[in-house]
Design a protein around this motif. Structure first.
Motif, PDB file in Angstrom:
ATOM      1  N   LEU A 208       0.824  -1.214   0.000  1.00  0.00           N
ATOM      2  CA  LEU A 208       0.000   0.000   0.000  1.00  0.00           C
ATOM      3  C   LEU A 208       0.853   1.256   0.000  1.00  0.00           C
ATOM      4  O   LEU A 208       0.550   2.225  -0.705  1.00  0.00           O
ATOM      5  CB  LEU A 208      -0.931  -0.013   1.210  1.00  0.00           C
ATOM      6  N   ARG A 209       1.917   1.236   0.759  1.00  0.00           N
ATOM      7  CA  ARG A 209       2.781   2.421   0.849  1.00  0.00           C
ATOM      8  C   ARG A 209       3.412   2.754  -0.504  1.00  0.00           C
ATOM      9  O   ARG A 209       3.585   3.921  -0.843  1.00  0.00           O
ATOM     10  CB  ARG A 209       3.864   2.175   1.903  1.00  0.00           C
ATOM     11  N   ARG A 210       3.753   1.730  -1.275  1.00  0.00           N
ATOM     12  CA  ARG A 210       4.381   1.970  -2.575  1.00  0.00           C
ATOM     13  C   ARG A 210       3.408   2.619  -3.567  1.00  0.00           C
ATOM     14  O   ARG A 210       3.814   3.425  -4.400  1.00  0.00           O
ATOM     15  CB  ARG A 210       4.883   0.646  -3.152  1.00  0.00           C
ATOM     16  N   SER A 211       2.143   2.223  -3.519  1.00  0.00           N
ATOM     17  CA  SER A 211       1.171   2.697  -4.512  1.00  0.00           C
ATOM     18  C   SER A 211       0.233   3.764  -3.973  1.00  0.00           C
ATOM     19  O   SER A 211      -0.710   4.142  -4.667  1.00  0.00           O
ATOM     20  CB  SER A 211       0.341   1.503  -5.015  1.00  0.00           C
ATOM     21  N   LEU A 212       0.463   4.230  -2.738  1.00  0.00           N
ATOM     22  CA  LEU A 212      -0.494   5.140  -2.122  1.00  0.00           C
ATOM     23  C   LEU A 212      -0.569   6.473  -2.849  1.00  0.00           C
ATOM     24  O   LEU A 212      -1.659   7.038  -3.018  1.00  0.00           O
ATOM     25  CB  LEU A 212      -0.125   5.364  -0.649  1.00  0.00           C
ATOM     26  N   GLY A 213       0.571   7.005  -3.315  1.00  0.00           N
ATOM     27  CA  GLY A 213       0.555   8.293  -4.016  1.00  0.00           C
ATOM     28  C   GLY A 213      -0.253   8.236  -5.301  1.00  0.00           C
ATOM     29  O   GLY A 213      -1.105   9.107  -5.556  1.00  0.00           O
ATOM     30  N   LYS A 214      -0.016   7.221  -6.121  1.00  0.00           N
ATOM     31  CA  LYS A 214      -0.759   7.076  -7.370  1.00  0.00           C
ATOM     32  C   LYS A 214      -2.229   6.810  -7.101  1.00  0.00           C
ATOM     33  O   LYS A 214      -3.114   7.342  -7.798  1.00  0.00           O
ATOM     34  CB  LYS A 214      -0.149   5.934  -8.181  1.00  0.00           C
ATOM     35  N   LEU A 215      -2.524   6.008  -6.096  1.00  0.00           N
ATOM     36  CA  LEU A 215      -3.912   5.704  -5.767  1.00  0.00           C
ATOM     37  C   LEU A 215      -4.659   6.952  -5.335  1.00  0.00           C
ATOM     38  O   LEU A 215      -5.804   7.182  -5.739  1.00  0.00           O
ATOM     39  CB  LEU A 215      -3.941   4.645  -4.656  1.00  0.00           C
ATOM     40  N   ARG A 216      -4.030   7.800  -4.547  1.00  0.00           N
ATOM     41  CA  ARG A 216      -4.688   9.029  -4.092  1.00  0.00           C
ATOM     42  C   ARG A 216      -4.944   9.993  -5.247  1.00  0.00           C
ATOM     43  O   ARG A 216      -5.984  10.649  -5.301  1.00  0.00           O
ATOM     44  CB  ARG A 216      -3.810   9.701  -3.027  1.00  0.00           C
ATOM     45  N   ARG A 217      -3.994  10.072  -6.165  1.00  0.00           N
ATOM     46  CA  ARG A 217      -4.167  10.995  -7.287  1.00  0.00           C
ATOM     47  C   ARG A 217      -5.378  10.613  -8.129  1.00  0.00           C
ATOM     48  O   ARG A 217      -6.187  11.468  -8.513  1.00  0.00           O
ATOM     49  CB  ARG A 217      -2.900  11.007  -8.151  1.00  0.00           C
TER      50      ARG A 217
END
Length: 405
Positions: A208-217
């Motif tokens: 989750l930490r790795r993909s959290l930025g892209k997921l939030r965008r």
């Protein structure tokens, strides 16, 4: 023969997708009918209805009223699966394992599941990635099934924009005599994900930490677009892709750890953790959910049954991290220090490795004195210069801790 489960991605035709989407809606409607009927019976009769009474009332609605005739337009397994899911939810509520079952809402993404077939006489697998189901027809699987497995139940579900088949299998017992270590302990956590008593460390992928930025965008972009529009569906596809990657990385790490430890040890000791209580810790709740410790322990539990490994669960308040492995002294003042020194014998401990070795002691005590015990002096050769590995480094999932050399 033992019962097992397997989730396989499937490819559906346009006609099959339309039928499966309709089955998801009907399954949700039947579940909500059972919720309403049970609450009404509780109010009017003063008791909860039985499964037979719910099935009888559903048959009356399906055949005697025009409003609910759509239930009979699909396979009978759809309604049966919804009823079984409701009864299972009620049983969990009665046992105190979950809250009271409520109504299921329709999801804009079309996610959901339904029972496609049940019984070995209703399911046909040709051995070449083709599964034949009633009403749906031939379904192509992403990969083949074990040659000695018998499919007894199929549930189709749509998750993160893709279709999956959840298969209930009957497979021969996988427990075989092999050269394995006698006893071991497994300490699970956030960093690392798991530590074995022999020093083998399994890293946390932090999916989750790795993909959290892209997921939030993309979630932010979707919230600014009109629901159901082309741009909204584009953002939903990106979100589904992120969620699939998160789930895949996490499950891959869990299966890697659980398979390795259950095939490695004859007796394995693990902790009993209150994961739901750990989720309430504000400063590390997201990291705990990202690691999905509860899911890892469940995989270890059922794979121990697969491979004939005896599972020993430590008591809920067993001080595995606070107890010195060398002398048995309990450090009641220990908080969150990753490395600590025992005040009684002066040995420096890595917190996770010390906990795993104390669990190994518990496993040795559970099997009795006939098991060959390891050299304790060799296992506690820890020096004051020992440090923890870098949390941010990337590499193979399993590494050997320096203290085990």
């Amino acid at each position: 023969m033992i019962r097992s489960g397997l989730v396989v991605p499937v490819h559906l035709t346009v006609r099959q997708e339309r039928y499966a989407g309709r089955c998801i809606g009907i399954s949700r409607a039947v579940y909500n009918i059972h919720v309403a009927a049970s609450r009404m019976a509780r109010t009017q009769l003063g008791r909860w209805p039985s499964g037979y009474e719910l099935a009888r009332e559903l048959n009356k609605l399906k055949h005697d009223t025009d409003e609910f005739r759509f239930i009979a337009e699909v396979s009978k397994f759809v309604a049966e699966g919804a009823r079984d899911n409701f009864r299972a939810a009620m049983d969990k509520w009665f046992r105190g394992e979950a809250g009271r079952p409520g109504f299921h809402a329709r999801r804009a993404t079309g996610s959901g599941s339904f029972l496609a077939a049940s019984g070995v006489d209703r399911i046909r697998y040709d051995g070449h990635r083709r599964l034949r189901l009633p009403y749906i027809g031939s379904v192509r699987l992403r990969h083949g099934l074990p040659g000695d497995a018998v499919v007894s139940k199929v549930t189709l579900k749509r998750l993160n924009g893709r279709w999956y088949a959840s298969l209930g299998l009957r497979v021969p017992d996988k427990a075989r005599e092999r050269k394995r270590q006698s006893c071991g302990g497994l300490d699970v956590g956030i960093s690392p994900l798991a530590m074995e008593s022999d020093g083998t460390e399994h890293e946390n992928p932090r999916a989750l930490r790795r993909s959290l930025g892209k997921l939030r965008r993309w979630q932010r972009a979707q919230s600014r677009r009109k629901t159901g529009s082309r741009g909204w569906h584009e953002a939903q596809g990106r979100i589904d892709s992120c969620q699939r990657r998160i789930t895949g990385l996490r499950n891959n790490a869990h299966h890697h750890v659980s398979r390795a430890v259950t095939r490695k040890y004859r007796v394995l000791a693990v902790e009993t953790l209150n994961v739901s209580g750990m989720d309430k810790l504000r400063w590390q709740a997201q990291a705990i959910r990202d690691a999905a410790i509860g899911g890892l322990l469940r995989k270890v539990e059922y794979k121990c049954r697969w491979y004939g490994t005896e599972l020993v669960q430590a008591p809920a308040f067993y001080p595995s991290s606070k107890t010195c492995y060398a002398c048995g002294e309990v450090n009641a003042e220990l908080r969150r220090e990753p490395i600590w020194r025992c005040g009684a014998c002066g040995v420096t401990h890595d917190r996770n490795l010390n906990a795993a070795r104390n669990l190994q002691k518990l496993a040795l005590g559970a099997v009795g004195p006939d098991v060959m015990r390891p050299d304790l002096k060799a296992l506690v050769r820890l020096t004051t210069s020992e440090t923890i590995g870098d949390e941010g480094r990337t590499g193979p999932l399993a590494t050997v801790h320096p203290a085990a050399d």
